[in-house]
Design an enzyme around this catalytic site. Structure first.
Site, mmCIF file in Angstrom:
data_model
loop_
_atom_site.group_PDB
_atom_site.id
_atom_site.type_symbol
_atom_site.label_atom_id
_atom_site.label_comp_id
_atom_site.label_asym_id
_atom_site.label_seq_id
_atom_site.Cartn_x
_atom_site.Cartn_y
_atom_site.Cartn_z
ATOM 1 C CE LYS A 69 -4.265 1.524 2.169
ATOM 2 N NZ LYS A 69 -4.988 1.559 0.927
ATOM 3 N N GLY B 10 6.191 0.773 6.065
ATOM 4 C CA GLY B 10 7.102 -0.162 5.404
ATOM 5 C C GLY B 10 7.250 0.116 3.916
ATOM 6 C CB CYS B 11 4.760 0.668 1.247
ATOM 7 S SG CYS B 11 3.970 -0.946 1.408
ATOM 8 C CB THR B 12 6.938 5.281 3.170
ATOM 9 O OG1 THR B 12 5.553 5.496 2.890
ATOM 10 C CG2 THR B 12 7.692 6.593 3.043
ATOM 11 C CB ALA C 229 8.903 3.779 -2.113
#
Length: 158
Positions: free
Chosen positions: A45, A50-52, A55
């Site tokens: 998401k 975590g995704c930030t 990325a």
């Protein structure tokens, strides 16, 4: 669906994409990228911790990655959410929207997950390295955001 196997053709798809060299909303067909090495990284998401982290690590190593491959992030978020995520963190790479789960199913990363005792379906953090001929040369599974970048760079070096 199961994940495609190593050394088999990567499942082809056509999907909406934004970011990187795709300045406006457009569509991308994976098979049109033949002749170039491609990294597809699947994440749960946009704009979550975590995704930030994952990325931003890719963003910070962008000059190393672009010497070796094209990179695309894929989540089930819509393009508008992707555009906000790209802008907020100045991400230099494109993000592919898969709100109908076609791509995550084709790559076997739409899986049952458990959080706080509740079971739900979600995207398993995984990365596929695809050769210039369109074959899968590496599969990185159940990635930890802190370790993803070094795993990608190691896979691209081999």
């Amino acid at each position: 669906m199961p994940k495609p196997a190593l050394h088999t053709p990567a499942p082809d798809f056509t999907a909406p994409v934004i970011g990187g060299s795709y300045k406006t909303e457009t569509t991308l067909t994976l098979s049109h990228l033949r002749g170039q090495k491609v990294v597809l990284y699947f994440y749960p998401k946009d704009d979550t911790p975590g995704c930030t982290k994952q990325a931003c690590a890719l963003r910070d190593a962008w000059s190393q990655i672009t010497k070796k491959a094209l990179l695309f992030g894929i989540s089930t978020d819509p393009l508008k959410r992707h555009a906000k995520f790209i802008e907020k963190y100045t991400l230099p790479f494109p993000l592919i929207a898969d709100p109908d789960h076609t791509i995550v199913n084709a790559y076997g990363v739409w899986v049952e997950k458990t959080l706080y005792g509740k079971t739900y379906m979600g995207t398993e953090r995984s990365t596929f390295i695809i050769s210039e001929t369109g074959h899968i040369t590496a599969i990185l599974e159940k990635i930890k955001p802190d370790e993803h970048l070094e795993q990608v760079l190691a896979a691209l070096a081999s």
